[in-house]
Design a protein around this motif. Sequence first.
Motif, PDB file in Angstrom:
ATOM      1  N   TYR A   1      22.732  29.234  60.704  1.00 47.06           N
ATOM      2  CA  TYR A   1      22.438  29.341  59.288  1.00 47.06           C
ATOM      3  C   TYR A   1      21.395  30.448  59.157  1.00 47.06           C
ATOM      4  O   TYR A   1      20.518  30.580  60.022  1.00 47.06           O
ATOM      5  CB  TYR A   1      21.858  28.048  58.725  1.00 47.06           C
ATOM      6  N   PHE A  22      18.632  32.690  56.474  1.00 50.34           N
ATOM      7  CA  PHE A  22      17.836  32.554  55.262  1.00 50.34           C
ATOM      8  C   PHE A  22      16.977  33.797  55.050  1.00 50.34           C
ATOM      9  O   PHE A  22      16.604  34.478  56.010  1.00 50.34           O
ATOM     10  CB  PHE A  22      16.876  31.353  55.373  1.00 50.34           C
ATOM     11  N   LEU A  29      25.099  29.521  54.670  1.00 48.92           N
ATOM     12  CA  LEU A  29      25.434  28.346  55.472  1.00 48.92           C
ATOM     13  C   LEU A  29      26.862  28.451  55.993  1.00 48.92           C
ATOM     14  O   LEU A  29      27.134  28.185  57.164  1.00 48.92           O
ATOM     15  CB  LEU A  29      25.259  27.070  54.645  1.00 48.92           C
ATOM     16  N   SER A  69      18.490  29.429  61.861  1.00 49.01           N
ATOM     17  CA  SER A  69      18.504  28.092  62.428  1.00 49.01           C
ATOM     18  C   SER A  69      19.843  27.888  63.112  1.00 49.01           C
ATOM     19  O   SER A  69      20.880  28.223  62.544  1.00 49.01           O
ATOM     20  CB  SER A  69      18.310  27.053  61.329  1.00 49.01           C
ATOM     21  N   GLY A  70      19.815  27.350  64.323  1.00 49.58           N
ATOM     22  CA  GLY A  70      21.049  27.088  65.032  1.00 49.58           C
ATOM     23  C   GLY A  70      21.736  25.861  64.462  1.00 49.58           C
ATOM     24  O   GLY A  70      21.074  24.927  64.010  1.00 49.58           O
ATOM     25  N   PHE A  71      23.040  25.844  64.489  1.00 51.45           N
ATOM     26  CA  PHE A  71      23.799  24.751  63.896  1.00 51.45           C
ATOM     27  C   PHE A  71      24.215  23.757  64.956  1.00 51.45           C
ATOM     28  O   PHE A  71      25.019  24.050  65.826  1.00 51.45           O
ATOM     29  CB  PHE A  71      25.042  25.308  63.203  1.00 51.45           C
ATOM     30  N   ASN A  72      23.606  22.590  64.900  1.00 55.44           N
ATOM     31  CA  ASN A  72      24.111  21.478  65.691  1.00 55.44           C
ATOM     32  C   ASN A  72      23.686  20.201  64.987  1.00 55.44           C
ATOM     33  O   ASN A  72      22.919  20.235  64.041  1.00 55.44           O
ATOM     34  CB  ASN A  72      23.613  21.521  67.141  1.00 55.44           C
ATOM     35  N   GLN A  73      24.187  19.082  65.435  1.00 53.20           N
ATOM     36  CA  GLN A  73      23.974  17.845  64.691  1.00 53.20           C
ATOM     37  C   GLN A  73      22.514  17.469  64.575  1.00 53.20           C
ATOM     38  O   GLN A  73      22.063  16.957  63.568  1.00 53.20           O
ATOM     39  CB  GLN A  73      24.742  16.695  65.365  1.00 53.20           C
ATOM     40  N   ALA A  74      21.773  17.725  65.643  1.00 49.47           N
ATOM     41  CA  ALA A  74      20.366  17.330  65.624  1.00 49.47           C
ATOM     42  C   ALA A  74      19.510  18.313  64.860  1.00 49.47           C
ATOM     43  O   ALA A  74      18.371  18.031  64.549  1.00 49.47           O
ATOM     44  CB  ALA A  74      19.858  17.199  67.050  1.00 49.47           C
ATOM     45  N   GLY A  75      20.070  19.465  64.578  1.00 46.86           N
ATOM     46  CA  GLY A  75      19.276  20.481  63.910  1.00 46.86           C
ATOM     47  C   GLY A  75      18.388  21.208  64.896  1.00 46.86           C
ATOM     48  O   GLY A  75      18.063  20.695  65.958  1.00 46.86           O
ATOM     49  N   THR A  76      18.021  22.388  64.548  1.00 44.95           N
ATOM     50  CA  THR A  76      17.101  23.152  65.379  1.00 44.95           C
ATOM     51  C   THR A  76      16.022  23.732  64.489  1.00 44.95           C
ATOM     52  O   THR A  76      16.145  23.762  63.268  1.00 44.95           O
ATOM     53  CB  THR A  76      17.811  24.294  66.126  1.00 44.95           C
ATOM     54  N   ALA A  77      14.992  24.187  65.123  1.00 47.51           N
ATOM     55  CA  ALA A  77      13.864  24.741  64.386  1.00 47.51           C
ATOM     56  C   ALA A  77      14.290  25.979  63.609  1.00 47.51           C
ATOM     57  O   ALA A  77      15.207  26.694  63.991  1.00 47.51           O
ATOM     58  CB  ALA A  77      12.747  25.095  65.343  1.00 47.51           C
ATOM     59  N   LEU A  78      13.617  26.207  62.526  1.00 47.10           N
ATOM     60  CA  LEU A  78      13.825  27.388  61.694  1.00 47.10           C
ATOM     61  C   LEU A  78      12.908  28.482  62.236  1.00 47.10           C
ATOM     62  O   LEU A  78      11.689  28.347  62.204  1.00 47.10           O
ATOM     63  CB  LEU A  78      13.474  27.027  60.251  1.00 47.10           C
ATOM     64  N   ILE A  79      13.524  29.550  62.752  1.00 48.37           N
ATOM     65  CA  ILE A  79      12.765  30.617  63.401  1.00 48.37           C
ATOM     66  C   ILE A  79      12.712  31.827  62.481  1.00 48.37           C
ATOM     67  O   ILE A  79      13.750  32.286  61.985  1.00 48.37           O
ATOM     68  CB  ILE A  79      13.414  31.004  64.747  1.00 48.37           C
ATOM     69  N   PHE A  80      11.504  32.354  62.287  1.00 49.79           N
ATOM     70  CA  PHE A  80      11.288  33.461  61.372  1.00 49.79           C
ATOM     71  C   PHE A  80      11.058  34.770  62.109  1.00 49.79           C
ATOM     72  O   PHE A  80      10.547  34.796  63.236  1.00 49.79           O
ATOM     73  CB  PHE A  80      10.061  33.190  60.497  1.00 49.79           C
ATOM     74  N   TYR A  82       8.107  20.901  59.929  1.00 50.93           N
ATOM     75  CA  TYR A  82       7.812  22.051  60.775  1.00 50.93           C
ATOM     76  C   TYR A  82       6.345  22.459  60.620  1.00 50.93           C
ATOM     77  O   TYR A  82       5.787  22.371  59.540  1.00 50.93           O
ATOM     78  CB  TYR A  82       8.631  23.280  60.353  1.00 50.93           C
ATOM     79  N   TYR A 129       3.976  25.948  61.379  1.00 54.10           N
ATOM     80  CA  TYR A 129       3.969  27.367  61.726  1.00 54.10           C
ATOM     81  C   TYR A 129       2.545  27.891  61.662  1.00 54.10           C
ATOM     82  O   TYR A 129       1.694  27.335  60.973  1.00 54.10           O
ATOM     83  CB  TYR A 129       4.814  28.184  60.731  1.00 54.10           C
ATOM     84  N   LEU A 132       5.598  34.458  60.800  1.00 58.16           N
ATOM     85  CA  LEU A 132       5.456  33.014  60.938  1.00 58.16           C
ATOM     86  C   LEU A 132       5.839  32.629  62.362  1.00 58.16           C
ATOM     87  O   LEU A 132       6.994  32.724  62.755  1.00 58.16           O
ATOM     88  CB  LEU A 132       6.363  32.278  59.950  1.00 58.16           C
ATOM     89  N   PHE A 135       6.570  29.937  64.996  1.00 57.69           N
ATOM     90  CA  PHE A 135       6.979  28.547  65.084  1.00 57.69           C
ATOM     91  C   PHE A 135       6.105  27.799  66.079  1.00 57.69           C
ATOM     92  O   PHE A 135       5.854  28.285  67.190  1.00 57.69           O
ATOM     93  CB  PHE A 135       8.447  28.470  65.499  1.00 57.69           C
ATOM     94  N   TYR A 149       8.588  21.236  65.714  1.00 55.70           N
ATOM     95  CA  TYR A 149       9.592  20.771  64.764  1.00 55.70           C
ATOM     96  C   TYR A 149       9.882  19.306  65.035  1.00 55.70           C
ATOM     97  O   TYR A 149      10.176  18.923  66.167  1.00 55.70           O
ATOM     98  CB  TYR A 149      10.845  21.625  64.935  1.00 55.70           C
ATOM     99  N   PRO A 201      18.737  17.607  59.009  1.00 55.98           N
ATOM    100  CA  PRO A 201      18.839  18.494  60.160  1.00 55.98           C
ATOM    101  C   PRO A 201      19.603  19.777  59.905  1.00 55.98           C
ATOM    102  O   PRO A 201      19.550  20.678  60.719  1.00 55.98           O
ATOM    103  CB  PRO A 201      19.577  17.629  61.190  1.00 55.98           C
TER     104      PRO A 201
END
Lengths: 115, 114
Positions: free
Chosen positions: A32, A34, A51, A94-105, B33, B35, B43, B45, B48, B98
Amino acid sequence: AQSVTQLDSQVPVFEEAPVELRCNYSSSVSVYLFWYVQYPNQGLQLLLKYLSGSTLVKGINGFEAEFNKSQTSFHLRKPSVHISDTAEYFCAVSGFNQAGTALIFGKGTTLSVSS
Amino acid sequence: GAGVSQSPSNKVTEKGKDVELRCDPISGHTALYWYRQSLGQGLEFLIYFQGNSAPDKSGLPSDRFSAERTGGSVSTLTIQRTQQEDSAVYLCASSSGPLNTEAFFGQGTRLTVV
């Protein structure tokens, strides 16, 4: 793991000119994407997101971005900027998987619009 | 609450002291999260939390940094033995699940280590 590279740290532009802020990402899974904006002395707010579906997404304030999977890019564009668009812009993944992953900027791009 | 709330808004501490930064996420948000925002660094990280899953701590810069999330709601970021390079704005964000549809940010805590 995901990572984001914003290719320009600063972009100066004159009012009513078009602008493109570049963003490339790296990920081993589907993503995903952003764009967030931070106006001077304000908090971050979402500008737009990808998305799924159409690769061209439209956001607030006339901004749009195009997801290009082959080039792993998600560049932000606006055909005509205003003084009020002066802000810092952050691309995020953000990587897409069921558990979710951190949002990396990314490190951000400062857009300075002058008259 | 209506938004993500962080406290304190500003914190000045002496080098070597421990500090605790608090984040109250939006009610019902399962993802949280932390940051760190420094000039020119964007930002960064830190950590999380997602529901009851083990937190992703991969961004914590050293073992002086730790975070907890109690009851799936409030979170505390603790920095032990603060150093001058810890000076930054610490931002907290939460999202509804998630799939990261949108993260809502607090106003941040500006930490100054003197």
